[in-house]
Scaffold this active site. Structure first.
Site, PDB file in Angstrom:
ATOM      1  N   SER A 186     -32.778   0.293  43.412  1.00  0.00           N
ATOM      2  CA  SER A 186     -33.092   1.676  43.821  1.00  0.00           C
ATOM      3  C   SER A 186     -32.021   2.652  43.370  1.00  0.00           C
ATOM      4  O   SER A 186     -32.059   3.832  43.692  1.00  0.00           O
ATOM      5  CB  SER A 186     -33.253   1.750  45.349  1.00  0.00           C
ATOM      6  OG  SER A 186     -32.099   1.233  45.987  1.00  0.00           O
ATOM      7  N   ASN A 203     -29.048  -1.769  56.205  1.00  0.00           N
ATOM      8  CA  ASN A 203     -30.188  -1.154  56.892  1.00  0.00           C
ATOM      9  C   ASN A 203     -29.785   0.076  57.694  1.00  0.00           C
ATOM     10  O   ASN A 203     -30.439   1.115  57.640  1.00  0.00           O
ATOM     11  CB  ASN A 203     -30.894  -2.183  57.778  1.00  0.00           C
ATOM     12  CG  ASN A 203     -31.480  -3.322  56.959  1.00  0.00           C
ATOM     13  OD1 ASN A 203     -31.504  -3.232  55.723  1.00  0.00           O
ATOM     14  ND2 ASN A 203     -31.938  -4.366  57.619  1.00  0.00           N
ATOM     15  N   THR A 236     -61.917  40.007  54.225  1.00  0.00           N
ATOM     16  CA  THR A 236     -62.391  38.727  54.768  1.00  0.00           C
ATOM     17  C   THR A 236     -63.456  38.274  53.788  1.00  0.00           C
ATOM     18  O   THR A 236     -64.156  39.110  53.192  1.00  0.00           O
ATOM     19  CB  THR A 236     -63.002  38.869  56.175  1.00  0.00           C
ATOM     20  OG1 THR A 236     -64.148  39.722  56.108  1.00  0.00           O
ATOM     21  CG2 THR A 236     -62.011  39.458  57.177  1.00  0.00           C
ATOM     22  N   HIS A 237     -63.581  36.977  53.585  1.00  0.00           N
ATOM     23  CA  HIS A 237     -64.513  36.422  52.589  1.00  0.00           C
ATOM     24  C   HIS A 237     -64.256  37.016  51.196  1.00  0.00           C
ATOM     25  O   HIS A 237     -65.165  37.079  50.376  1.00  0.00           O
ATOM     26  CB  HIS A 237     -65.967  36.683  52.976  1.00  0.00           C
ATOM     27  CG  HIS A 237     -66.294  36.313  54.394  1.00  0.00           C
ATOM     28  ND1 HIS A 237     -66.753  35.073  54.765  1.00  0.00           N
ATOM     29  CD2 HIS A 237     -66.187  37.026  55.541  1.00  0.00           C
ATOM     30  CE1 HIS A 237     -66.942  35.049  56.076  1.00  0.00           C
ATOM     31  NE2 HIS A 237     -66.590  36.220  56.571  1.00  0.00           N
ATOM     32  N   SER A 294     -49.525  34.420  25.674  1.00  0.00           N
ATOM     33  CA  SER A 294     -50.408  33.408  25.108  1.00  0.00           C
ATOM     34  C   SER A 294     -50.042  33.248  23.643  1.00  0.00           C
ATOM     35  O   SER A 294     -49.592  34.188  22.995  1.00  0.00           O
ATOM     36  CB  SER A 294     -51.854  33.876  25.246  1.00  0.00           C
ATOM     37  OG  SER A 294     -52.650  33.323  24.210  1.00  0.00           O
ATOM     38  N   LYS A 320     -52.018  38.949  26.449  1.00  0.00           N
ATOM     39  CA  LYS A 320     -51.947  38.201  27.701  1.00  0.00           C
ATOM     40  C   LYS A 320     -50.599  38.288  28.421  1.00  0.00           C
ATOM     41  O   LYS A 320     -49.551  38.339  27.821  1.00  0.00           O
ATOM     42  CB  LYS A 320     -52.262  36.713  27.458  1.00  0.00           C
ATOM     43  CG  LYS A 320     -53.717  36.425  27.212  1.00  0.00           C
ATOM     44  CD  LYS A 320     -54.646  36.862  28.329  1.00  0.00           C
ATOM     45  CE  LYS A 320     -54.664  35.905  29.481  1.00  0.00           C
ATOM     46  NZ  LYS A 320     -55.275  34.612  29.153  1.00  0.00           N
ATOM     47  N   ASN A 352     -49.458  36.113  31.649  1.00  0.00           N
ATOM     48  CA  ASN A 352     -49.990  35.082  32.549  1.00  0.00           C
ATOM     49  C   ASN A 352     -49.068  34.781  33.725  1.00  0.00           C
ATOM     50  O   ASN A 352     -47.854  34.705  33.559  1.00  0.00           O
ATOM     51  CB  ASN A 352     -50.243  33.794  31.766  1.00  0.00           C
ATOM     52  CG  ASN A 352     -51.363  33.954  30.757  1.00  0.00           C
ATOM     53  OD1 ASN A 352     -52.292  34.738  30.970  1.00  0.00           O
ATOM     54  ND2 ASN A 352     -51.267  33.241  29.647  1.00  0.00           N
ATOM     55  N   GLU A 406     -49.426  29.671  39.112  1.00  0.00           N
ATOM     56  CA  GLU A 406     -50.358  28.582  38.832  1.00  0.00           C
ATOM     57  C   GLU A 406     -49.666  27.226  38.978  1.00  0.00           C
ATOM     58  O   GLU A 406     -50.235  26.275  39.516  1.00  0.00           O
ATOM     59  CB  GLU A 406     -50.925  28.738  37.424  1.00  0.00           C
ATOM     60  CG  GLU A 406     -51.783  30.000  37.278  1.00  0.00           C
ATOM     61  CD  GLU A 406     -52.050  30.347  35.819  1.00  0.00           C
ATOM     62  OE1 GLU A 406     -52.658  29.528  35.124  1.00  0.00           O
ATOM     63  OE2 GLU A 406     -51.624  31.427  35.380  1.00  0.00           O
ATOM     64  N   TYR A 425     -36.568  -3.465  59.667  1.00  0.00           N
ATOM     65  CA  TYR A 425     -36.548  -3.047  58.267  1.00  0.00           C
ATOM     66  C   TYR A 425     -37.462  -3.925  57.413  1.00  0.00           C
ATOM     67  O   TYR A 425     -37.550  -5.128  57.599  1.00  0.00           O
ATOM     68  CB  TYR A 425     -35.113  -3.113  57.712  1.00  0.00           C
ATOM     69  CG  TYR A 425     -35.043  -2.752  56.243  1.00  0.00           C
ATOM     70  CD1 TYR A 425     -34.994  -1.427  55.842  1.00  0.00           C
ATOM     71  CD2 TYR A 425     -35.065  -3.737  55.249  1.00  0.00           C
ATOM     72  CE1 TYR A 425     -34.963  -1.084  54.493  1.00  0.00           C
ATOM     73  CE2 TYR A 425     -35.036  -3.406  53.901  1.00  0.00           C
ATOM     74  CZ  TYR A 425     -34.980  -2.080  53.536  1.00  0.00           C
ATOM     75  OH  TYR A 425     -34.958  -1.742  52.204  1.00  0.00           O
ATOM     76  N   GLN A 485     -37.821   1.184  51.143  1.00  0.00           N
ATOM     77  CA  GLN A 485     -37.050   1.744  50.029  1.00  0.00           C
ATOM     78  C   GLN A 485     -37.850   2.852  49.327  1.00  0.00           C
ATOM     79  O   GLN A 485     -37.284   3.711  48.659  1.00  0.00           O
ATOM     80  CB  GLN A 485     -36.698   0.629  49.049  1.00  0.00           C
ATOM     81  CG  GLN A 485     -35.878   1.072  47.869  1.00  0.00           C
ATOM     82  CD  GLN A 485     -35.243  -0.096  47.129  1.00  0.00           C
ATOM     83  OE1 GLN A 485     -34.274  -0.671  47.605  1.00  0.00           O
ATOM     84  NE2 GLN A 485     -35.799  -0.457  45.996  1.00  0.00           N
ATOM     85  N   LYS A 517     -37.441   7.122  49.799  1.00  0.00           N
ATOM     86  CA  LYS A 517     -36.537   8.087  49.181  1.00  0.00           C
ATOM     87  C   LYS A 517     -37.162   8.905  48.057  1.00  0.00           C
ATOM     88  O   LYS A 517     -37.046  10.132  48.041  1.00  0.00           O
ATOM     89  CB  LYS A 517     -35.276   7.365  48.685  1.00  0.00           C
ATOM     90  CG  LYS A 517     -34.326   7.048  49.839  1.00  0.00           C
ATOM     91  CD  LYS A 517     -33.193   6.163  49.445  1.00  0.00           C
ATOM     92  CE  LYS A 517     -33.518   4.697  49.583  1.00  0.00           C
ATOM     93  NZ  LYS A 517     -33.889   4.270  50.948  1.00  0.00           N
TER      94      LYS A 517
HETATM   95  N1  ARG Z   1     -31.891  -0.052  48.849  1.00  0.00           N
HETATM   96  C1  ARG Z   1     -32.343  -0.400  50.153  1.00  0.00           C
HETATM   97  C2  ARG Z   1     -33.274   0.693  50.701  1.00  0.00           C
HETATM   98  O1  ARG Z   1     -33.201   1.758  50.232  1.00  0.00           O
HETATM   99  C3  ARG Z   1     -31.175  -0.541  51.073  1.00  0.00           C
HETATM  100  C4  ARG Z   1     -31.439  -1.403  52.239  1.00  0.00           C
HETATM  101  C5  ARG Z   1     -31.511  -2.826  51.823  1.00  0.00           C
HETATM  102  N2  ARG Z   1     -31.662  -3.685  52.935  1.00  0.00           N
HETATM  103  C6  ARG Z   1     -32.072  -4.931  52.800  1.00  0.00           C
HETATM  104  N3  ARG Z   1     -32.204  -5.606  53.902  1.00  0.00           N
HETATM  105  N4  ARG Z   1     -32.322  -5.464  51.649  1.00  0.00           N
HETATM  106  O2  ARG Z   1     -34.075   0.478  51.564  1.00  0.00           O
END
Ligand code: ARG
Length: 463
Positions: free
Chosen positions: A28, A115, A160-161, A282, A288, A290, A295, A322, A327, A330
């Site tokens: 990660s 964890n 409205t509408h 454009s 144009k 834009n 958008e 956990y 993971q 994130k």
């Molecule tokens: N990279 C892991 C995460 O973001 C860290 C925690 C890992 N914990 C484990 N028991 N392998 O969740």
């Protein structure tokens, strides 16, 4: 540049090497590397506490904190590159520390698990990012208020509408947008309040046998308290879902504004014109201009909705505590923050430099019989039941349509043919400015009421 390759720190049980394909899939670090400062802050607080509690020696504690500071500086300055092959940022920093300070580094992880470590880092990161977004939302309200103050008397049709409905002012409309963003700020700060608890000390799931001072660590890291159950502390990702849901709604608001700006900038409306610096051309049509930013914001809302749904789905049915599924929290959260923040960064200066076309708004307000309700109210105030008055006003509108007139230009005889109650003062009543002036309730469009609202909004965004 100093490159350091992180070794696996959990290779105690297993004899063989892990397969490269697992390593790649498992890692990660490519995305959690952005939490290096939070990871270092969490580790430094933990190490200092271990020293204070006599769990490790104060020399080791000091060496760890010093080593971590060095690593932080070196990552920041680019001297130390984060190893893309590391399992995660936690492993990378711990290995780099041990590599630098030796034996003492190996004591850092006493009474801690990745964890509770990763949960702490993400909460710290989220707190910072929430603050950042609130500042941006306040800046957006600020630029809207700047325009609003100049347009408390600028008459425009309210819809409205998407049909012209009743007269309002541009300031009234802009302040409606502000209210949406005020709620976004409050939702984000709500989420921030609930996540403001330190998971450190929860360990892998069952806390730890060491006499950790969780409260001290929490305070040191700026949390207002500690997670009260170790299982929950490591497995709670409600805050990711809460933040993303607040961001999803904020994105919805951004798309609503964007959509209106797109409409207003069309030739059909002509209510506003974007500055050259914040509109695009454009490649083929020379005329144009834009509204790309609007958008793109409309389009990007889908990403944030996806981040929310992805997070809810990832959490659904997960047994405590956990699981590696988590993971995935994130990237979704980071993408939500990044997208929302990028949209605000583009929208704020675009709104700041937009030119409103008061004349076009005024002439749009003059067509479409948007004072028909006022015509009915006129009769009601003279004693006619509202339903009857409504019907008279309806007939007058259709008469105007036949004659190619407006309510303002329809002769008094025509009025009086429908009701004796009409007299010359109807024309004063129908003036759009006076229609607006009379809507003087709190929350209404009268310049006085909007002036009060502007003051309120200014207070809300003043630190
Ligand atoms: N990279 C892991 C995460 O973001 C860290 C925690 C890992 N914990 C484990 N028991 N392998 O969740």
């Amino acid at each position: 540049m100093y490159k350091y390759t992180a070794a696996k720190l959990w290779s105690g049980r297993s004899a063989g090497e892990t397969d490269k394909r697992l390593d790649e899939f498992n890692s990660s670090v490519s995305f959690d590397c952005r939490m290096y400062k939070e990871d270092i802050a969490g580790s430094a607080a933990h190490a200092e506490m271990l020293g204070r509690q006599g769990i490790i020696s104060s020399e080791d504690s000091e060496a760890i904190v010093k080593g971590l500071r060095g690593i932080c500086d070196d990552i920041e300055s680019g001297v130390l590159a984060i190893d893309p092959a590391a399992e995660d940022i936690h492993m990378f920093i711990e290995s780099a520390l041990t590599e630098r300070i030796g034996e003492a580094g190996k004591r850092l992880h006493t009474g801690r698990s990745r964890n509770d470590q990763t949960a702490t880092d993400l909460r710290l990161y989220a707190k910072k990012a929430l603050n950042c977004l609130s500042v941006k939302l306040k800046a957006l309200i600020g630029v809207l208020l700047k325009h609003a103050k100049e347009h408390t008397e600028t008459v425009m049709p309210g819809y409205t509408h998407l049909q012209r409905a009743q007269p309002i002012t541009l300031a009234h409309h802009l302040c409606a947008w502000c209210q949406m963003f005020l709620r976004d700020i409050s939702r984000l700060s709500d989420a921030g309040r609930r996540l403001d608890e330190s998971p450190l000390g929860c360990g892998a799931l069952a806390s730890t046998t060491y006499p950790l001072d969780r409260e001290w660590v929490a305070k040191e890291l700026g949390f207002s308290g500690i997670c009260r159950n170790s299982l929950d502390g490591v497995s709670d990702r409600d805050y990711c879902a809460e933040i993303l849901s607040a961001l999803a709604l904020m994105m919805t608001h951004l798309t609503r504004i964007s959509e209106e700006i797109i409409l207003w900038c069309s030739l059909e409306f002509g209510f506003a014109e974007l500055s050259d610096a914040f509109s695009t051309g454009s490649s083929i049509m020379p005329q144009k201009k834009n509204p790309d930013i609007c958008e793109l914001i409309r389009g990007k809302a889908g990403r944030v909705y996806g981040d929310l749904i992805g997070t809810l789905t990832m959490l659904k049915s997960l047994p405590l505590a956990y699981n590696k599924d988590m993971q995935e929290d994130k990237e979704a959260l980071f993408d939500g923050f990044d997208t929302a923040s990028a949209c605000l960064d583009a929208l704020i200066p675009m709104v700041e430099t937009i030119a409103f076309q008061a004349g076009r708004m005024r002439s749009a307000a003059a067509r479409g019989f948007i004072n028909a309700t006022d015509c009915a109210d006129y009769l009601t105030k003279k004693g006619m039941p509202f339903r009857e008055a409504y019907s008279v006003a309806g007939k007058l509108v259709s008469e105007c349509e036949c004659l190619g007139k407006t309510l303002e230009t329809l002769p008094l005889e025509n009025y009086q043919a429908h009701s004796e109650m009409f007299s010359d003062d109807i024309y004063q009543t129908l003036r759009l400015e006076s229609c607006i002036q009379r809507r003087d309730l709190p929350g209404g469009p009268s310049p006085r009421a909007v002036g009060e609202h502007i003051k309120y909004l200014e207070d809300c965004i003043t630190p």
